[in-house]
Scaffold this motif. Structure first.
Motif, PDB file in Angstrom:
ATOM      1  N   PHE A   1       0.831  -1.211   0.000  1.00  0.00           N
ATOM      2  CA  PHE A   1       0.000   0.000   0.000  1.00  0.00           C
ATOM      3  C   PHE A   1       0.861   1.256   0.000  1.00  0.00           C
ATOM      4  N   SER A   2       0.413   2.266  -0.775  1.00  0.00           N
ATOM      5  CA  SER A   2       1.108   3.546  -0.869  1.00  0.00           C
ATOM      6  C   SER A   2       0.131   4.675  -0.559  1.00  0.00           C
ATOM      7  N   HIS A   3       0.486   5.523   0.402  1.00  0.00           N
ATOM      8  CA  HIS A   3      -0.407   6.593   0.864  1.00  0.00           C
ATOM      9  C   HIS A   3      -0.348   7.819  -0.051  1.00  0.00           C
ATOM     10  N   GLY A   4      -1.145   8.833   0.261  1.00  0.00           N
ATOM     11  CA  GLY A   4      -1.164  10.070  -0.497  1.00  0.00           C
ATOM     12  C   GLY A   4      -0.031  11.011  -0.103  1.00  0.00           C
ATOM     13  N   TYR A   5       0.172  12.036  -0.913  1.00  0.00           N
ATOM     14  CA  TYR A   5       1.241  13.015  -0.703  1.00  0.00           C
ATOM     15  C   TYR A   5       0.990  13.811   0.570  1.00  0.00           C
ATOM     16  N   ASN A   6       2.041  13.958   1.393  1.00  0.00           N
ATOM     17  CA  ASN A   6       1.960  14.645   2.685  1.00  0.00           C
ATOM     18  C   ASN A   6       0.829  14.060   3.533  1.00  0.00           C
ATOM     19  N   SER A   7       0.670  12.760   3.418  1.00  0.00           N
ATOM     20  CA  SER A   7      -0.277  12.011   4.238  1.00  0.00           C
ATOM     21  C   SER A   7       0.509  10.888   4.901  1.00  0.00           C
ATOM     22  N   LYS A   8      -0.182   9.831   5.292  1.00  0.00           N
ATOM     23  CA  LYS A   8       0.497   8.742   5.999  1.00  0.00           C
ATOM     24  C   LYS A   8      -0.402   7.519   5.995  1.00  0.00           C
ATOM     25  N   ALA A   9       0.184   6.338   5.945  1.00  0.00           N
ATOM     26  CA  ALA A   9      -0.615   5.116   5.916  1.00  0.00           C
ATOM     27  C   ALA A   9      -1.482   4.974   7.154  1.00  0.00           C
ATOM     28  N   ASN A  10      -1.070   5.592   8.264  1.00  0.00           N
ATOM     29  CA  ASN A  10      -1.876   5.521   9.485  1.00  0.00           C
ATOM     30  C   ASN A  10      -3.174   6.299   9.383  1.00  0.00           C
ATOM     31  N   ASN A  11      -3.350   7.081   8.323  1.00  0.00           N
ATOM     32  CA  ASN A  11      -4.619   7.775   8.095  1.00  0.00           C
ATOM     33  C   ASN A  11      -5.642   6.889   7.396  1.00  0.00           C
ATOM     34  N   TYR A  12      -5.316   5.606   7.204  1.00  0.00           N
ATOM     35  CA  TYR A  12      -6.178   4.703   6.440  1.00  0.00           C
ATOM     36  C   TYR A  12      -6.544   3.470   7.269  1.00  0.00           C
TER      37      TYR A  12
ATOM     38  N   ILE B   1      -2.320  -9.860   3.956  1.00  0.00           N
ATOM     39  CA  ILE B   1      -1.265  -9.152   4.674  1.00  0.00           C
ATOM     40  C   ILE B   1      -0.926  -7.907   3.874  1.00  0.00           C
ATOM     41  N   VAL B   2      -0.956  -6.756   4.533  1.00  0.00           N
ATOM     42  CA  VAL B   2      -0.714  -5.479   3.858  1.00  0.00           C
ATOM     43  C   VAL B   2       0.569  -4.856   4.391  1.00  0.00           C
ATOM     44  N   PHE B   3       1.497  -4.593   3.482  1.00  0.00           N
ATOM     45  CA  PHE B   3       2.714  -3.856   3.793  1.00  0.00           C
ATOM     46  C   PHE B   3       2.465  -2.397   3.411  1.00  0.00           C
ATOM     47  N   ALA B   4       2.200  -1.557   4.420  1.00  0.00           N
ATOM     48  CA  ALA B   4       1.872  -0.149   4.195  1.00  0.00           C
ATOM     49  C   ALA B   4       3.149   0.675   4.281  1.00  0.00           C
ATOM     50  N   VAL B   5       3.567   1.202   3.146  1.00  0.00           N
ATOM     51  CA  VAL B   5       4.842   1.905   3.037  1.00  0.00           C
ATOM     52  C   VAL B   5       4.674   3.363   3.458  1.00  0.00           C
ATOM     53  N   ASN B   6       5.634   3.847   4.233  1.00  0.00           N
ATOM     54  CA  ASN B   6       5.671   5.268   4.584  1.00  0.00           C
ATOM     55  C   ASN B   6       6.792   5.921   3.769  1.00  0.00           C
ATOM     56  N   HIS B   7       6.419   6.775   2.818  1.00  0.00           N
ATOM     57  CA  HIS B   7       7.405   7.396   1.932  1.00  0.00           C
ATOM     58  C   HIS B   7       8.112   8.534   2.674  1.00  0.00           C
ATOM     59  N   THR B   8       9.286   8.232   3.193  1.00  0.00           N
ATOM     60  CA  THR B   8      10.019   9.139   4.072  1.00  0.00           C
ATOM     61  C   THR B   8      10.232  10.503   3.419  1.00  0.00           C
ATOM     62  N   TYR B   9       9.988  11.552   4.198  1.00  0.00           N
ATOM     63  CA  TYR B   9      10.129  12.965   3.832  1.00  0.00           C
ATOM     64  C   TYR B   9       9.020  13.469   2.911  1.00  0.00           C
ATOM     65  N   GLU B  10       8.195  12.570   2.390  1.00  0.00           N
ATOM     66  CA  GLU B  10       7.054  13.011   1.583  1.00  0.00           C
ATOM     67  C   GLU B  10       5.736  12.522   2.176  1.00  0.00           C
ATOM     68  N   SER B  11       5.845  11.884   3.340  1.00  0.00           N
ATOM     69  CA  SER B  11       4.676  11.613   4.176  1.00  0.00           C
ATOM     70  C   SER B  11       4.581  12.726   5.218  1.00  0.00           C
ATOM     71  N   THR B  12       3.484  12.744   5.958  1.00  0.00           N
ATOM     72  CA  THR B  12       3.338  13.750   7.008  1.00  0.00           C
ATOM     73  C   THR B  12       4.460  13.641   8.030  1.00  0.00           C
ATOM     74  N   GLY B  13       4.793  12.425   8.412  1.00  0.00           N
ATOM     75  CA  GLY B  13       5.868  12.218   9.372  1.00  0.00           C
ATOM     76  C   GLY B  13       6.212  10.749   9.493  1.00  0.00           C
ATOM     77  N   THR B  14       7.417  10.475   9.956  1.00  0.00           N
ATOM     78  CA  THR B  14       7.910   9.107  10.115  1.00  0.00           C
ATOM     79  C   THR B  14       8.458   8.933  11.524  1.00  0.00           C
ATOM     80  N   THR B  15       8.085   7.844  12.171  1.00  0.00           N
ATOM     81  CA  THR B  15       8.689   7.456  13.444  1.00  0.00           C
ATOM     82  C   THR B  15       9.517   6.199  13.207  1.00  0.00           C
ATOM     83  N   PHE B  16      10.819   6.289  13.411  1.00  0.00           N
ATOM     84  CA  PHE B  16      11.687   5.136  13.215  1.00  0.00           C
ATOM     85  C   PHE B  16      11.661   4.239  14.455  1.00  0.00           C
TER      86      PHE B  16
END
Length: 448
Positions: A171-182, A195-210
């Motif tokens: 799964f790929s989220h929207g621009y300046n959004s995040k997979a956690n919004n879905y 099984i869903v692998f929801a990718v967080n596109h670093t620096y182009e998502s709202t935010g990333t927690t490592f």
């Protein structure tokens, strides 16, 4: 009396919760204090001033409680409970978004999977990086979204995975959004046995927690750099639609934009992220948390907005993927000159007739097998996310007039039916959904 009225408001507006009772008590105390002071105070000016301050406070309290309610996420309806497990993928690929030439791309992935158990720890609704990034986006304090801790996600952290082998969706989220919004979208699909692998596109998502707790947010500097002066490239497209050119007359104009507009490079970059996840699947299936749980002969891809474009790009360029879904995203890139080899579902919001329909040109050749074109009436772009549940006013959430949970229900049923048929091989059909939902319009283009 006032407390009674507020409690009635609580019952009337979905999202007001008993957790607001302390606020009601404070308001009741404020009224009592105000009345007592008015009896003692002779100055008309002070009485009016206190009354106005009180009105502002109580109005702000009610507005914020309605605008940002403690809402209910729909309970997943499938046979499985839903678990999540976070993974970090470190790549030997240059990170082009940051300034340092030595930075390598790192991607956080939230994996959602079926489980037969209920865990003791529910997954947090939107992680800290996502919350803080969302607050930065609107210049709000980081604490603004702490109330989301009260949201029941119906998803459990690191609970035991069900003993079976499941189809895999990326799964790929929207621009300046995040997979956690879905949450609604993904948890329902997973409950049906995926099984869903929801990718967080670093620096182009709202935010990333490592994994170590560090956070990075949307990179505004890079966004401004790649967008600078690019809107001029879209003017000919807008004019071609506005001036009423025929499809054949405007097609070369739209084709040029689809292949050259700056978003094409972004979609291709995101597609590389999705492919990098697929590259890791065999290792995950051989060792570790997901051992023997991934059916790698049944891989699908889906996404929303620009993530939907990335999903289509990945299906087009990676033959490991067997089916794909684009949820309301423009299909930038090379698709305009070719067609999909595999089944594809495009789900569209109910855009007005005068909106530039770029996808009618992008998908001119559709698929060599089967292509579904679905439109859900009374929806806007955000209706495929949790945002209309999270934000109580349409003028803020940019949602359509449709009841938010109905829009998500239709979307989920479309996606599950599509992947059930084209990944799991079930003898099912998507077309009957149009009889169940008057908001759904569906066209099917099948190559015989």
């Amino acid at each position: 009396m006032i407390l009674t009225i507020l409690l009635l408001i609580n019952l009337f507006f979905e999202g007001y919760r008993w957790q607001m009772l302390p606020i009601y008590i404070v308001f009741l105390w404020a009224i009592t204090f105000l009345v007592r002071k008015q009896k003692l105070e002779q100055s008309s000016f002070l009485r009016i001033f206190r009354f106005l301050v009180f009105i502002v406070l109580i109005g702000s309290g009610i507005f914020l409680s309605l605008a940002l309610p403690i809402f209910d996420l729909p309970q997943p309806s499938g046979d499985y409970n839903v678990g999540t497990h976070d993974v970090l993928i470190e790549l030997d690929r240059e990170e082009v978004i940051t300034k340092s030439k030595t930075d390598k791309r790192q991607i956080m992935v939230k994996v959602w999977y079926p489980s037969n158990e209920v865990g003791s720890v529910q997954d947090q609704y939107i992680d800290k990086g996502g919350r803080h990034g969302f607050a930065k986006k609107y210049s709000l304090p980081f604490s603004t979204f702490n109330y989301l801790d009260k949201i029941e996600t119906n998803v459990y952290k690191d609970v035991k995975l069900a003993e079976d082998s499941f189809p895999v969706l990326i799964f790929s989220h929207g621009y300046n959004s995040k997979a956690n919004n879905y949450y609604t979208l993904i948890s329902e699909i997973v409950s049906q046995g995926y099984i869903v692998f929801a990718v967080n596109h670093t620096y182009e998502s709202t935010g990333t927690t490592f994994l170590d707790g560090s956070e990075v947010y949307f990179n505004n500097e890079y966004a401004e750099k790649i967008q600078q002066d690019t809107w001029q490239e879209m003017k000919p497209v807008i004019n071609a639609f506005k001036e009423g050119l025929s499809f054949q007359q405007r097609h070369p104009i739209v084709r040029k934009a689809l292949k050259e507009y700056f978003v094409r490079e972004m979609v291709e970059r995101w597609s590389q992220d999705l492919k990098s996840v697929i590259d890791e699947l065999e290792e995950y299936n051989n060792n570790g948390f997901f051992k023997n749980s991934l059916d790698l002969s049944k891989i699908g891809v889906f996404g929303h907005s620009r993530g939907g474009g990335a999903a289509g790009e990945t299906l087009l360029t990676d033959d490991r993927i067997k089916a794909g879904v684009n949820i309301d995203g423009v299909q930038w890139g090379k698709i305009v000159d070719t067609s999909f080899d595999n089944p594809f579902l495009f789900i569209s919001a109910d855009w007005p007739e005068d909106k530039e329909d770029l996808n009618s040109h992008a998908y001119i050749s559709k698929s060599k097998t089967i292509f579904y074109d679905a439109r859900i009436s009374e929806t806007n772009h955000s209706n495929f996310m949790d945002i209309p549940l999270m934000v109580g006013f349409n003028f803020i959430s940019e949602a359509g007039e449709i009841e938010p949970k109905l829009a998500l229900e239709i979307t989920n049923n479309l996606i599950v039916s599509f992947f059930d048929k084209h990944l799991k091989g079930k003898a099912t059909s998507i077309e009957p959904l149009t009889s169940s939902y008057q908001n759904l319009k569906l066209e099917v283009f099948e190559t015989k």
